[in-house]
Motif scaffolding. Structure first.
Motif, PDB file in Angstrom:
ATOM      1  N   UNK A   1       0.833  -1.224   0.000  1.00 10.46           N
ATOM      2  CA  UNK A   1       0.000   0.000   0.000  1.00 10.46           C
ATOM      3  C   UNK A   1       0.860   1.264   0.000  1.00 10.46           C
ATOM      4  N   UNK A   2       1.883   1.283   0.884  1.00 14.45           N
ATOM      5  CA  UNK A   2       2.722   2.486   0.977  1.00 14.45           C
ATOM      6  C   UNK A   2       3.571   2.676  -0.282  1.00 14.45           C
ATOM      7  N   UNK A   3       4.092   1.575  -0.811  1.00 13.62           N
ATOM      8  CA  UNK A   3       4.925   1.669  -2.015  1.00 13.62           C
ATOM      9  C   UNK A   3       4.099   2.176  -3.203  1.00 13.62           C
ATOM     10  N   UNK A   4       2.913   1.614  -3.356  1.00 14.77           N
ATOM     11  CA  UNK A   4       2.052   2.066  -4.462  1.00 14.77           C
ATOM     12  C   UNK A   4       1.630   3.521  -4.273  1.00 14.77           C
ATOM     13  N   UNK A   5       1.352   3.906  -3.029  1.00 12.59           N
ATOM     14  CA  UNK A   5       0.960   5.295  -2.766  1.00 12.59           C
ATOM     15  C   UNK A   5       2.101   6.244  -3.149  1.00 12.59           C
TER      16      UNK A   5
END
Ligand SMILES: [Fe+2]
Length: 301
Positions: A40-44
């Motif tokens: 989630x954080x990487x994609x964000x």
């Protein structure tokens, strides 16, 4: 991301959720949480900065270089973690303030397990260059009770800013361990800490240069202190007055760890009667308070 058309944004969100869902059958719940959250954080991040394919390629190239730079003597990944503040953040979370216990800071890449034992009052320098520094103090619990037999590992750079593992070869210098006496006291000779750059001839150094940051670390002396029933403490002491205290390359400085190093002229008698000839020297007192092994709760928010 305001200028991303709604259909495109929906496709991007959908991909993130598909990847998150791919971890659903992970049997270890902690691993599942880590992978889902990382995704989630990487994609964000990717979506926030609208990463280009050229930047993606550059990032892969950078991480590849970090890997190639790393061997048994050089840990470029720890350096990367350090300069991103990830090491210090992890340490802060895992060593919450407990009563009056001494604060922790980064381990750094230069700790070596099994450094030689020195006697009380011994000298860790083993020929490393630098001004002699008498270091003494006591180890107690947060209840003030002395801790005899605590193991204290210490290590530091020489006057040229080099650790022994950077000399090439297998020479051991400016590191060692000793044990507190029956009253929890310790004392040894080390070197007056001096500033040094983290190794900056690799990809992490290039990154620091590109962002206009200095590789310099504030002067410090490393400690690792362990005793039965106590939380192991990994910390450093820093030198009051060092101009690098406010912009340490790895964000390791804590005010409570800044100590007064007293400077002495060559002729002044030393605490243990050691003859230093025409060499000036310094001294510092560092009293160490260990939290109980189970002491993870914040006493004050
Ligand atoms: Fe260091």
């Amino acid at each position: 991301m305001a200028d991303v058309p709604a259909g495109q944004a929906a496709r991007e969100r959908e991909l993130t959720e598909i990847v998150v869902a791919s971890f659903a059958s992970t049997s270890d719940p902690r691993l599942r949480l880590l992978m889902e959250s990382l995704t989630r954080h990487l994609h964000a991040f990717l979506r926030e900065v609208r990463l280009t394919e050229a930047e993606w390629k550059q990032a892969i190239g950078f991480l590849t270089e970090v890997g190639h730079m790393t061997d048994s003597q050089r840990q470029e990944f720890i350096l990367l973690s350090d300069v991103l503040g990830a090491s210090m953040q992890t340490i802060s979370m895992n060593n919450e303030a407990y009563a009056n216990a001494t604060e922790a800071t980064v381990l750094g890449p230069f700790f070596v397990a099994g450094a030689p034992e020195i006697r009380q009052g011994g000298d860790i320098a083993a020929g490393a260059s630098g001004e002699p520094c008498w270091v003494e103090g006591a180890v107690t619990g947060t209840d003030g009770v002395p801790v005899p037999g605590a193991r204290i590992d210490v290590w530091e750079a020489d006057a040229a800013g080099q650790y022994d593992v950077q000399y090439g070869g297998d020479r051991t210098a400016a590191r060692g361990h000793l044990f507190t006496d029956d009253h929890g006291r310790y004392g040894f000779w080390g070197l007056t800490p001096t500033p040094y750059p983290i190794p900056h001839d690799g990809p992490v150094g290039k990154l620091l240069e590109a962002v206009g940051r200095s590789p310099m670390r504030a002067s410090h002396l490393h400690f690792k202190v362990s005793a039965d029933g106590k939380r192991t403490l990994v910390t450093h002491i820093f030198v009051r007055g060092d101009e690098l205290l406010s912009h340490d390359a790895v964000f390791g400085v804590r005010e409570s760890l800044v100590m007064d190093f007293e400077r002495h002229p060559a002729a002044r008698p030393t605490p243990d009667g050691r003859e230093l000839g025409d060499r000036p020297w310094s001294s510092v007192r560092f009293d160490i308070v260990l939290a109980p092994a189970a002491g993870r709760r914040l006493k004050q928010a």
